[in-house]
Scaffold this motif. Sequence first.
Motif, PDB file in Angstrom:
ATOM      1  N   VAL A 324       0.860  -1.185   0.000  1.00  0.00           N
ATOM      2  CA  VAL A 324       0.000   0.000   0.000  1.00  0.00           C
ATOM      3  C   VAL A 324       0.894   1.232   0.000  1.00  0.00           C
ATOM      4  O   VAL A 324       1.680   1.441   0.929  1.00  0.00           O
ATOM      5  N   ILE A 325       0.795   2.039  -1.035  1.00  0.00           N
ATOM      6  CA  ILE A 325       1.644   3.223  -1.176  1.00  0.00           C
ATOM      7  C   ILE A 325       0.768   4.456  -1.351  1.00  0.00           C
ATOM      8  O   ILE A 325      -0.451   4.357  -1.508  1.00  0.00           O
ATOM      9  N   HIS A 326       1.390   5.615  -1.279  1.00  0.00           N
ATOM     10  CA  HIS A 326       0.693   6.856  -1.613  1.00  0.00           C
ATOM     11  C   HIS A 326       1.586   7.660  -2.541  1.00  0.00           C
ATOM     12  O   HIS A 326       2.765   7.893  -2.243  1.00  0.00           O
ATOM     13  N   SER A 342      -8.429   6.791   5.930  1.00  0.00           N
ATOM     14  CA  SER A 342      -8.730   5.986   4.739  1.00  0.00           C
ATOM     15  C   SER A 342      -8.286   4.544   4.922  1.00  0.00           C
ATOM     16  O   SER A 342      -9.013   3.603   4.583  1.00  0.00           O
ATOM     17  N   LEU A 343      -7.083   4.355   5.458  1.00  0.00           N
ATOM     18  CA  LEU A 343      -6.576   3.001   5.680  1.00  0.00           C
ATOM     19  C   LEU A 343      -7.443   2.238   6.680  1.00  0.00           C
ATOM     20  O   LEU A 343      -7.747   1.056   6.481  1.00  0.00           O
ATOM     21  N   MET A 367      -0.532  -0.668  -4.627  1.00  0.00           N
ATOM     22  CA  MET A 367      -1.858  -0.074  -4.777  1.00  0.00           C
ATOM     23  C   MET A 367      -1.925   1.223  -3.977  1.00  0.00           C
ATOM     24  O   MET A 367      -1.187   1.429  -3.009  1.00  0.00           O
ATOM     25  N   THR A 368      -2.804   2.124  -4.413  1.00  0.00           N
ATOM     26  CA  THR A 368      -3.089   3.347  -3.672  1.00  0.00           C
ATOM     27  C   THR A 368      -4.576   3.379  -3.349  1.00  0.00           C
ATOM     28  O   THR A 368      -5.386   2.766  -4.056  1.00  0.00           O
ATOM     29  N   LEU A 381       0.908   3.349 -14.983  1.00  0.00           N
ATOM     30  CA  LEU A 381       2.251   3.134 -14.442  1.00  0.00           C
ATOM     31  C   LEU A 381       2.389   1.814 -13.698  1.00  0.00           C
ATOM     32  O   LEU A 381       3.454   1.502 -13.177  1.00  0.00           O
ATOM     33  N   GLY A 382       1.292   1.039 -13.595  1.00  0.00           N
ATOM     34  CA  GLY A 382       1.393  -0.307 -13.053  1.00  0.00           C
ATOM     35  C   GLY A 382       0.865  -0.511 -11.654  1.00  0.00           C
ATOM     36  O   GLY A 382       0.852  -1.647 -11.170  1.00  0.00           O
ATOM     37  N   HIS A 383       0.427   0.542 -10.973  1.00  0.00           N
ATOM     38  CA  HIS A 383      -0.149   0.353  -9.638  1.00  0.00           C
ATOM     39  C   HIS A 383      -1.668   0.398  -9.720  1.00  0.00           C
ATOM     40  O   HIS A 383      -2.244   1.038 -10.603  1.00  0.00           O
ATOM     41  N   PHE A 384      -2.320  -0.271  -8.792  1.00  0.00           N
ATOM     42  CA  PHE A 384      -3.775  -0.295  -8.741  1.00  0.00           C
ATOM     43  C   PHE A 384      -4.283   0.908  -7.941  1.00  0.00           C
ATOM     44  O   PHE A 384      -3.698   1.274  -6.917  1.00  0.00           O
TER      45      PHE A 384
END
Length: 489
Positions: A324-326, A342-343, A367-368, A381-384
């Motif tokens: 999980v990234i931002h 949110s998390l 994912m974000t 760019l490949g992230h969900f």
Amino acid sequence: MSVISFLRWTTRRCSTPVIVQILQKSTLSGAEAITALRPFYFAVHPDFFGQHPREREVNENSLKRLNGYLENLQKPGARSLKPTKLTFYVRDTAEKKDEILVSGFRSVSFTLHTKDVLSTVVDVLRSCSLSMEHMEGLKSSTEPDSRSPEAASAFYRPIRWDKSYYAFTGYRDPEQELEQAKRVEPTLSLWLRNNEREATEKQKTSLPRREELKRLKKELCHKLGLTDIRWQRSWGVAHRCCQLQSLSRLSQQNPVSLHNLQGHTLVFTDQTGMNSSGHVMLGTMDVHHHWAKLFERLPSYRALLQQTEWLKERISLLLGGIQVIHIERRGPLLALEEHYSSLSAFHKRLLPRRPALHPRSLQDLAMTLESDRTSPILHELGHFIVPTACETQELQSVLQSQAQEARRRVKRREQLEAEEQEVVRSCRAELSLRSLRKEAGVSSQQMIPCCRRLLEERPAQLQGLRLSISHFYSVQQDGDLCIPWDWKG
């Protein structure tokens, strides 16, 4: 009295009952909201802030947040939304010239705490001191918009009005202005000939300030034990020096509270707090008192950051190891409190119906979370990008079906980033540039061909200058040259 003046006077006299009737309506459809907000979009549209990158970024981000707010209000069973603070830079209008700055626009900040689309539209127009006379053209029907949800949610589409509207109101025609801008856009060689001397002089003048900035940054990092000092905006060198001098004065006046800064990265931005990455944010418009209060609260922020990291780990375990990234976008940074909220909401939705995913099947993906989306998607760019209120079954289906494509896009992104680094290095060395960077919003797919064309053309005027690849031409106050990535040869 001219014909147009008479028409305007007649409209003002005759439209009042109609406006009252509209404001008395209990609902407003998506189509009507778009129509009602047209003057607002025209006044704040980012396309007209090309020469002002900071203001363009603020307006882009605020428009996205306003769009999400309006979209959520139209959802069935929508409840009261969280108050949303917005800031816009409003372009010159015929009716508010006395409030316009020399730059041609004014800053407006307001907080939305409305419960329906109609009151939101009225609040936005009034907050920006924009006329509501045009609302007489809205339909009197209060039935919901029959268009698709996707169309109804696009609240800042390009405006296409009949030419008579601009002749009648005195507003500028955006299409005509853009066409004129394209026609007069010079070639790179011509623009450099006309602006190289100005850039050289400004860069030479800024050298003492740049040295002072470098000294202040190094001194404060050592004194306060900071990992780094950064700026989110493209502020000038003199502005950045003033910000560091303010921090230095505070460190002398209140040295005790600043001990909590050790080990942190400091970011000068639009708000005071801690962002989702754990960096300490100092709002440039806030007074020292607000900064000092933040430093005192840093221990509690660190505890919240630990809780945030724990939630990320739990979500990752539930979703096959996905990270999980931002990703920070242009505009205000994501506050840690908002990120944690949110998390937490997402984690609570996952627990009752855990997805049936292998524990390590997605560990190489990311994912974000976004609260203003309705369905999960795979970014280019490949992230969900996953909605906070996403259904578990739908999320599992998207993750499993597009995992392979996500890996392909991630690999392609990494290849482009490596290619970009190499071509930037070659460009800087072979053209003898003092520095070469790109503005936010310029992708690798745009940067790479731009640098290759520069290597082919080899403009002699660039030698020894600082170059920034952007979307427009400009000479910044410290001598940095901005050229569009798709410059004409």
